[in-house]
Design a protein around this motif. Structure first.
Motif, PDB file in Angstrom:
ATOM      1  N   ILE A 153      21.487 -30.435 -25.744  1.00 11.73           N
ATOM      2  CA  ILE A 153      21.560 -28.728 -25.892  1.00 11.73           C
ATOM      3  C   ILE A 153      20.328 -27.933 -24.803  1.00 11.73           C
ATOM      4  O   ILE A 153      20.642 -26.134 -24.165  1.00 11.73           O
ATOM      5  N   PRO A 154      19.203 -28.305 -24.818  1.00 11.08           N
ATOM      6  CA  PRO A 154      18.775 -27.890 -23.672  1.00 11.08           C
ATOM      7  C   PRO A 154      19.456 -27.519 -22.342  1.00 11.08           C
ATOM      8  O   PRO A 154      18.709 -27.054 -21.494  1.00 11.08           O
ATOM      9  N   ILE A 193       5.907 -28.267 -15.897  1.00  9.26           N
ATOM     10  CA  ILE A 193       4.664 -28.190 -16.320  1.00  9.26           C
ATOM     11  C   ILE A 193       4.253 -28.673 -17.089  1.00  9.26           C
ATOM     12  O   ILE A 193       2.931 -28.783 -17.990  1.00  9.26           O
ATOM     13  N   GLU A 194       4.378 -28.047 -18.434  1.00  5.87           N
ATOM     14  CA  GLU A 194       4.812 -28.281 -19.735  1.00  5.87           C
ATOM     15  C   GLU A 194       4.623 -29.444 -20.210  1.00  5.87           C
ATOM     16  O   GLU A 194       3.911 -30.215 -20.922  1.00  5.87           O
ATOM     17  N   SER A 220      10.630 -29.299 -25.635  1.00 10.42           N
ATOM     18  CA  SER A 220      10.825 -27.971 -24.304  1.00 10.42           C
ATOM     19  C   SER A 220      11.820 -26.808 -23.234  1.00 10.42           C
ATOM     20  O   SER A 220      11.601 -26.059 -23.329  1.00 10.42           O
ATOM     21  N   GLY A 221      13.039 -27.614 -24.365  1.00  9.59           N
ATOM     22  CA  GLY A 221      13.974 -27.040 -23.042  1.00  9.59           C
ATOM     23  C   GLY A 221      14.724 -26.056 -24.145  1.00  9.59           C
ATOM     24  O   GLY A 221      15.460 -25.261 -23.661  1.00  9.59           O
ATOM     25  N   ALA A 293       3.445 -24.611 -29.192  1.00 12.21           N
ATOM     26  CA  ALA A 293       3.961 -23.550 -30.054  1.00 12.21           C
ATOM     27  C   ALA A 293       3.939 -22.006 -29.557  1.00 12.21           C
ATOM     28  O   ALA A 293       4.585 -21.430 -29.165  1.00 12.21           O
ATOM     29  N   ALA A 294       2.622 -22.690 -29.504  1.00 13.54           N
ATOM     30  CA  ALA A 294       2.273 -20.127 -29.170  1.00 13.54           C
ATOM     31  C   ALA A 294       2.144 -20.438 -27.158  1.00 13.54           C
ATOM     32  O   ALA A 294       2.052 -18.984 -26.846  1.00 13.54           O
TER      33      ALA A 294
END
Length: 309
Positions: A153-154, A193-194, A220-221, A293-294
């Motif tokens: 999916i990502p 980066i994340e 992340s994706g 999450a933020a």
């Protein structure tokens, strides 16, 4: 008795070609009917067309002798062995950095799983069981567990986002290959980066969890799904639709990330409950989860705001 002439000329007799003198050498040899000369080993000599030999003639025997030559067979076997050794070396080097079997696990999906996962990403509030299921200490594949992270999916959402960005830029007469390439590279860099920040944070806090790099890339994706929903809202309903879609996708993704990472990060407290500073670890891990999450709405807005005007 003389016959009268009526305008016809008597046909001349065909002349016979005289044989050349035996002592004089010929300038050219007549090779129109002779087969191409061959050397003692059955190969064609240079300068002759191999395709001109008749089928079943001496030329076919030369080709058969070529393949039946033990030196040629040994060279072919040696070449194939070198190719196999090179393939094994390449696979071994790839396996040092990327586990192919583990990568296949993240793409073990079907259409039913994809539909359930997309609904879960956009409407996660009614979902109750967030725990990843295991079978003999091995997590179930995504097609058997909707809570399992995947990379299908990502990856598909990333490609769809690039295509949608190109369409949005084309509608606004701002499309160019350079701008589209900048959108794709920026989206990839933010994910890298994340993931690196998450890995560094988990390492500094000595969190012993089953979160792998592929898991972090998958989580992340998933933001690309919200980005697609946000851009579509902006293209269809203008700026108001963009901000409504941004708020919905951001809240849904934040809720999804917190509930998913909570089962991965905070569940490892039982293994790290001993030692000094153990009481502060739950709070720090919770901060990491909430911060991750933020951070998602900020990236979504940064990567989609310039596409809708």
């Amino acid at each position: 008795m003389d016959l009268p002439h009526h305008g016809y000329r008597a046909s001349a007799k065909p002349r016979a070609r005289a044989a050349p003198p035996a002592g004089d050498p010929l300038l050219f040899d007549d090779t129109s009917s002779a087969a191409p000369p061959m050397n003692s080993q059955g190969f064609y000599t240079p300068g002759y067309n191999m395709g001109g030999a008749p089928a079943g003639g001496p030329g076919g025997a030369g080709v058969n002798n070529l393949f039946a030559d033990p030196m040629a067979s040994a060279a072919m076997i040696y070449g194939s062995s070198l190719a196999n050794q090179g393939k094994d070396i390449v696979n071994k080097e790839i396996s040092r950095y990327v586990s192919v079997n583990k990568l296949k696990y993240f793409f073990a999906v079907d259409s039913k799983y994809v539909m359930k996962k997309l609904l879960l990403l956009m409407f996660p509030y009614t979902h109750q069981d967030w725990e990843v299921r295991y079978h003999r200490d091995t997590p179930l594949t995504p097609r058997h567990d909707v809570n399992a992270p995947d990379l299908y999916i990502p990856s598909m959402a990333f490609i769809t986002y690039i295509l949608l960005a190109g369409m949005a830029l084309g509608i606004q007469n701002r499309f160019s290959p350079e701008v589209l390439g900048l959108c794709a590279s920026t989206a990839l860099v933010w994910v890298v980066i994340e993931v690196l920040v998450m890995l560094l944070s988990l390492y500094l806090l000595t969190v012993h969890s089953d979160l792998s790099t592929f898991d972090l890339i998958a989580y992340s994706g998933y933001k690309y799904v919200g980005m697609i929903f946000t851009v579509l809202g902006g293209l269809l309903f203008g700026s108001d639709g963009y901000f409504v879609a941004l708020a919905w996708s951001s809240c849904a993704l934040m809720f999804f990330i917190v509930r998913s990472l909570k089962m991965k990060i905070l569940s490892s407290l039982s293994h790290d409950s001993m030692g000094a500073g153990a009481s502060a670890k739950p709070r720090l891990r919770l901060y990491i989860t909430v911060a991750t999450a933020a951070f998602q709405p900020i990236i979504i807005y940064w990567l989609t705001s310039h596409l809708v005007r």
